[in-house]
Write an enzyme that holds these catalytic residues in place. Structure first.
Site, PDB file in Angstrom:
ATOM      1  N   LYS A  59       0.834  -1.209   0.000  1.00  0.00           N
ATOM      2  CA  LYS A  59       0.000   0.000   0.000  1.00  0.00           C
ATOM      3  C   LYS A  59       0.866   1.255   0.000  1.00  0.00           C
ATOM      4  O   LYS A  59       0.612   2.204  -0.756  1.00  0.00           O
ATOM      5  CB  LYS A  59      -0.921   0.001   1.224  1.00  0.00           C
ATOM      6  CG  LYS A  59      -1.969  -1.092   1.210  1.00  0.00           C
ATOM      7  CD  LYS A  59      -2.705  -1.121   2.538  1.00  0.00           C
ATOM      8  CE  LYS A  59      -3.616  -2.318   2.660  1.00  0.00           C
ATOM      9  NZ  LYS A  59      -4.288  -2.377   3.976  1.00  0.00           N
ATOM     10  N   CYS A  75      -0.505   0.876   6.173  1.00  0.00           N
ATOM     11  CA  CYS A  75      -0.887   0.094   7.357  1.00  0.00           C
ATOM     12  C   CYS A  75      -1.660  -1.146   6.933  1.00  0.00           C
ATOM     13  O   CYS A  75      -2.370  -1.135   5.933  1.00  0.00           O
ATOM     14  CB  CYS A  75      -1.807   0.901   8.270  1.00  0.00           C
ATOM     15  SG  CYS A  75      -1.273   2.552   8.635  1.00  0.00           S
ATOM     16  N   ASP A  76      -1.549  -2.173   7.734  1.00  0.00           N
ATOM     17  CA  ASP A  76      -2.407  -3.333   7.557  1.00  0.00           C
ATOM     18  C   ASP A  76      -2.470  -4.091   8.878  1.00  0.00           C
ATOM     19  O   ASP A  76      -1.566  -3.971   9.714  1.00  0.00           O
ATOM     20  CB  ASP A  76      -1.921  -4.269   6.452  1.00  0.00           C
ATOM     21  CG  ASP A  76      -3.026  -5.216   6.015  1.00  0.00           C
ATOM     22  OD1 ASP A  76      -3.951  -4.755   5.322  1.00  0.00           O
ATOM     23  OD2 ASP A  76      -2.996  -6.390   6.406  1.00  0.00           O
ATOM     24  N   GLN A  77      -3.535  -4.843   9.044  1.00  0.00           N
ATOM     25  CA  GLN A  77      -3.702  -5.642  10.259  1.00  0.00           C
ATOM     26  C   GLN A  77      -4.236  -7.013   9.870  1.00  0.00           C
ATOM     27  O   GLN A  77      -5.152  -7.118   9.053  1.00  0.00           O
ATOM     28  CB  GLN A  77      -4.678  -4.950  11.209  1.00  0.00           C
ATOM     29  CG  GLN A  77      -4.817  -5.644  12.555  1.00  0.00           C
ATOM     30  CD  GLN A  77      -5.756  -4.883  13.472  1.00  0.00           C
ATOM     31  OE1 GLN A  77      -6.934  -4.732  13.162  1.00  0.00           O
ATOM     32  NE2 GLN A  77      -5.232  -4.400  14.582  1.00  0.00           N
ATOM     33  N   ALA A 112       0.800  -3.790  11.202  1.00  0.00           N
ATOM     34  CA  ALA A 112       2.024  -3.359  10.524  1.00  0.00           C
ATOM     35  C   ALA A 112       1.881  -1.922  10.057  1.00  0.00           C
ATOM     36  O   ALA A 112       0.800  -1.485   9.656  1.00  0.00           O
ATOM     37  CB  ALA A 112       2.302  -4.266   9.330  1.00  0.00           C
TER      38      ALA A 112
END
Length: 199
Positions: A59, A75-77, A112
């Site tokens: 991203k 960001c990612d989760q 992250a």
């Protein structure tokens, strides 16, 4: 500061965290197919932490290539329970099934955050939180979902700890910002190091 910051997310929750911290930024959505990126990663044995980091990086890179000179926050989760990986539920029945699976167990949230500029990664970080749900009966799950409505569909775990979702938990080990999807303290420290914010 003269460095332009861009959050590669349209998440109102992540935006609110940065705004509340006094950060000036714009937002942009990344043009990536998350499921297409993650499927081969899981097949090759990548951990949920790895997948969160790779998606956050994809991203950030994508948006940074469209915003020359800007520092982009990706960001990612991911959420895992044992070997099973969960995504945002697509409807209330899926949310109910997820909560039944989580009941009485500890799942892991992997959040992250990545910084990128001009298509190159500057920094990566993953924080982990362990979330232990109390034993939930079907009646309580139904009442909870009735109360929160579609907001349950906006989160990977079908809950938000900043609202009534906190009532689902017996124990939480991890940073609040990790749980809500943006490890803010490490991010702020890196933004200061990169001279993107005052410090």
């Amino acid at each position: 500061m003269t460095v332009k910051l861009v959050l590669a997310s349209k998440s109102p929750f992540r935006s609110a965290l940065l705004k509340n911290a006094g950060i000036e930024f714009s937002t942009a959505s990344a043009d990536i197919d998350e499921r297409a990126v993650e499927a081969p990663l899981y097949e090759s044995g990548a951990t949920p932490e790895d997948v969160a980091q790779i998606l956050a990086e994809a991203k950030a890179i994508d948006v940074s290539e469209k915003n020359p000179g800007a520092v982009v926050i990706g960001c990612d989760q991911t959420l895992s329970l044992g070997d099973e990986i969960f995504h945002k539920p697509h409807d209330m029945e899926a949310a109910r099934r997820q909560l039944q699976k989580f009941s009485g167990k500890t799942h892991q949230l992997n959040s992250a955050v990545v910084l990128a500029r001009d298509g190159k990664t500057l920094w990566r970080h993953v924080s982990i939180a362990h979330m232990t749900m109390r034993d939930l009966d079907a009646g309580f799950i139904g009442r909870y979902l009735g109360r929160v409505g579609d907001i349950a569909l906006s989160s990977v775990g079908a809950y938000q700890v900043e609202g009534p979702g906190i009532q689902l938990f017996e124990k939480i080990d991890g940073d609040y910002f990790t749980i809500v999807g943006l490890p803010l303290l490490p991010l702020l420290a890196e933004l200061r190091r990169e001279k993107c914010i005052d410090g």
